[in-house]
Every structure is written in C-alpha cells, then in structure tokens.
Enzyme design. Sequence first.
Site, PDB file in Angstrom:
ATOM      1  NE  ARG A 105      -7.256 -10.445  -6.029  1.00  0.00           N
ATOM      2  CZ  ARG A 105      -8.670  -9.957  -5.688  1.00  0.00           C
ATOM      3  NH1 ARG A 105      -9.616  -9.959  -6.403  1.00  0.00           N
ATOM      4  NH2 ARG A 105      -8.882  -9.348  -4.628  1.00  0.00           N
TER       5      ARG A 105
ATOM      6  CG  HIS B 210     -13.019  -4.458   7.017  1.00  0.00           C
ATOM      7  ND1 HIS B 210     -13.089  -3.189   7.044  1.00  0.00           N
ATOM      8  CD2 HIS B 210     -12.874  -4.781   8.239  1.00  0.00           C
ATOM      9  CE1 HIS B 210     -12.925  -2.548   8.195  1.00  0.00           C
ATOM     10  NE2 HIS B 210     -12.682  -3.444   9.200  1.00  0.00           N
TER      11      HIS B 210
ATOM     12  CD  GLU C 217      -4.992   5.401   3.944  1.00  0.00           C
ATOM     13  OE1 GLU C 217      -4.398   5.231   2.947  1.00  0.00           O
ATOM     14  OE2 GLU C 217      -6.100   5.131   4.169  1.00  0.00           O
TER      15      GLU C 217
ATOM     16  CE  LYS D 253      -4.160  -1.830   2.040  1.00  0.00           C
ATOM     17  NZ  LYS D 253      -3.775  -3.338   1.872  1.00  0.00           N
TER      18      LYS D 253
END
Length: 500
Positions: free
Chosen positions: A294, A237, A202, A118
């Site tokens: 993908r 999630h 974040e 990330k």
Amino acid sequence: MSSIKKILVANRGEIALRIIRSAQEMGISTVAVFSEADRNALHVRQADEAVLIGPPPSAQSYLQIDKIIEVCKKLNVDAIHPGYGFLSENAAFAQRVKEEGLIFIGPSPEAIETMGSKLAAKAAVAKFDVPLVPGTEKAIDDIPEAKKIAQEIGYPILIKASAGGGGKGMRIVEKEADFEEQMDRAISEAKSAFGDGAVFIEKFVTSPKHIEFQILGDSHGNIVHLFERECSIQRRHQKVIEEAPSAILTEEKRKEMGEAAVNVAKSCNYTGAGTVEFIVDDKLNFYFLEMNTRLQVEHPVTEQITGLDLVKEQIKIAEGQALSFKQEDLSINGHAVEVRVYAEDPKNNFLPDIGRLNIYKRPQGPGVRVDDGFEEGMQVPIYYDPMIAKLITFDEDRDKAIQRMIRAIDEYEISGIETTLQFCKYVLKHDEFTSGKFDTKFVDQHFTPDVLTAHTDEKAEQIAAVFATVLIEQNKKSNQQEHVSTSATKSKWKSRARNY
C-alpha cells in the site's frame, strides 16, 4: 486501458484528503465515505460527493465492505483507493472490488495475500536471492522443537506472528530460560490480534536500523525503486520520524538494496506503489523484513526528493498506463524529514491524549509541508489512530532540512491536547540523531519523560525572564515619565509664582 473518471476513497483524515486533492488535479471526481464521528471532517468537505456509511467505530463504518461497494454502484464509481490502514491490505476486499467490476488502486489480491503472510513472503523472495534473517521457514507451535531451533540460531532470538504487524505478537527472547513463557505469550497475542496464532522464529539483529525502499510497478512488467527512507526512530515498534535519503547508505549499498527491493516486487508480480522494508545491522548487512502492499504514511519524503506524486502514479498504473520513467531517469534531489504529530503524551508513555484543538496553527514558509485533516476547534476522535498531522520539511541537505524542521516545530501551535512535537524536537537535536548513528532502540536508550519536563521548565524560565525584563523596562519608563511630570509641575509653579 481504463480511464478513471470517479474514485471513492475508502479512508478518512489526512490520507483521504491527500488522495482527493491529487485526483481532483487529474480531473477525476471524488467520493468520500465517512462515519458519524467524521461528519464535519475536512475530507468530507473537500470531496465532490460524500456518503455516511455508519457509526463511529471503524468495524461499523470504514471496514464495512458491503456498504462501500453499495455506494460505488449507487454513484457510478470507477475505482476505489484504500489509502493506508483499514482495508488497504485486505486481500478479500481487493478481490471483491475486482469481482464487482471496479478498479482497485493497489496491487493484485494475490500479491497482497502473499506479502500479508511473513512466512509466505519469505518463501517467495527466497527464490530471488533476497537476503533473509536466519530463522524458521514455516510456522511453528511445537515448543520443544522451537527451542531446539532457537539454540541452533543462537540467542537473542525474535518470535514473530506470521500475520502480524505494529509489534503485536512479537517477543524478544534473550536467553533459553525465558523461551517457553515468551513463546506462549506471542502465540496468545497473535491469536487475539489477528485470529491466527502462527508464529515463526528469527535471529534477533542487535542495534538494527529500519530502512525501507519505495517501489512502483506497472502492469507491463516495469518495476523501479524510488530510493530509501530511514525509519528507525520508533516507539512501540511504530515509526515517529522518517527521512529520505538515509544518512548512512553508500551509493553501492543503495544500489544493492534497491535491486533487492525490486526483486521482492518481482517475486509477487507487484503492481502499484509498495514498500520493501529491511533491517540493517551496524556493518550495513541488510535483511528482508516485510513488504507493505500500500501507500505508506511516510511517502511524502520520497515525493520531496524525487519530485513525483505517488498518488497520481498509483492512479495511472491502475488505469493500465506504463511508467513514464526508467530507473536511470531517477535521482535524489535534496533531503526531506517527516515527523508524525500524534495526539499522544510522551511524558506518559505515549498514551493517546484525545480532545479538542483549542488552538491549531500550522507552520509555514519555504520547504514546509503539512499533511493533515484537522483545523482549529475540531475534536480528535477517540475511535481512530491519534495522528493529527505529518509535518514535512525539505532542503538541499540533511542538516538544513533538520534545522528547518526544528523551526517548523517551534512555529506549530497546538493547544487543548498533548502532542509528540516536543519529543520529535528532542530527537532531532540529539547528537545520536544528527550523527546518523541511531537505531531502532533510540527511544529506549535515550528518551525519558524528564527530558521534556526539563525542556518545559527551561522554557517557562525563559518566558519568566522575558516577562521580568519587560516589567523592569516598563517600570523604568514609568519612573522616567513620573520624573518628567514632576519636573514640569515644579517649573510651572515657579513661573506662576513669578507672575504673581
């Protein structure tokens, strides 16, 4: 340009079957690999050739790179399609395939590696002015420093594992007093899940929507997006319901986000099919979340609204062909909805409910598509993801696609295990969903197990009422027949009496 004649599908279940069918339609031979648990699986039967590669646990079968390469050499395979999950985003696997002189049907190892981190992904896309959520630019494990950064960003904040996915190594921190404990937990969970304790911070976007863009890129420098998918209905999630297009994007915002998605792909010289994920706030501000290198589970909704076969496009790109269309050639036609049918019990915190499919009857009719890997009587293995099928409906607009989905869910018959079908129906009928205002917190805010219990009780009452009505009608008919029979008997006795 390389012409692919034989593909090994390094996967199982519905996605393996999905890939095999498209390849066969292109005149390409297919090889399935399978574990002992999947010996009788549909993808094994559908492929032209099939090879056992190990015991049920994926670490001993579907993740065995050496065995997969060995099968390719033995059967003269040209290319490998990894599907999703397992080895699909493993840069080392993609590199090994390349070194062995085989074609990897997917992006380059370098693109997978960049977007698999990330932090590396954020650094790459920042050069292309893609909007990013405010936060740290590098991994951090110094708690005092991290706490200072969190104060500057402002609470609530999100601690995320750099190598993570599926919600692992992720912690929301509402206030400073909870920071140290949640930081320790996130690092520990990241180490356990990914072998990498790197985390970053974040700003936590409240009431976010999860909207992603499908992209395709070829080896000639052409990159297009195939519009967006709305994926905000999630539990733990992970997505449960997806649709295309989104109900909230304006044409201007769609164009802006689509261009950002293409820039993300450009930032890593992307080839093949990929997905750029954004979080969107209630004012339609959007921020880059991550890129999945993908094919996505939810790719069928994009296929429905564009008329493209994404697996076939992947294969053409892997052969070195240029895209046969440009961005201006693409348009959205109609609306598609997908629900993931999991062997899970929504009334018990969505825990897996593995067992035998005693009854398994798919819905049918116009605009209904079922991507699955099971049939009646089969066992849902405990070793893998508990998804049984993807149920997709398509119609000319969103309301009609939703109504078609509700009809299809009612028609889908599964017994022997609990599934997410009734949960999905509950969501689809909820005002928050039909209005398009829902966000990723929908399940936490609106769903409790008792709503399904109430539905079950209501259904039982309806069945009981119907049964009672049938019994009453049968009793009436029986009484009428008895009355007729008695009258007839009496009249016969009277006539006979006259004869005597």
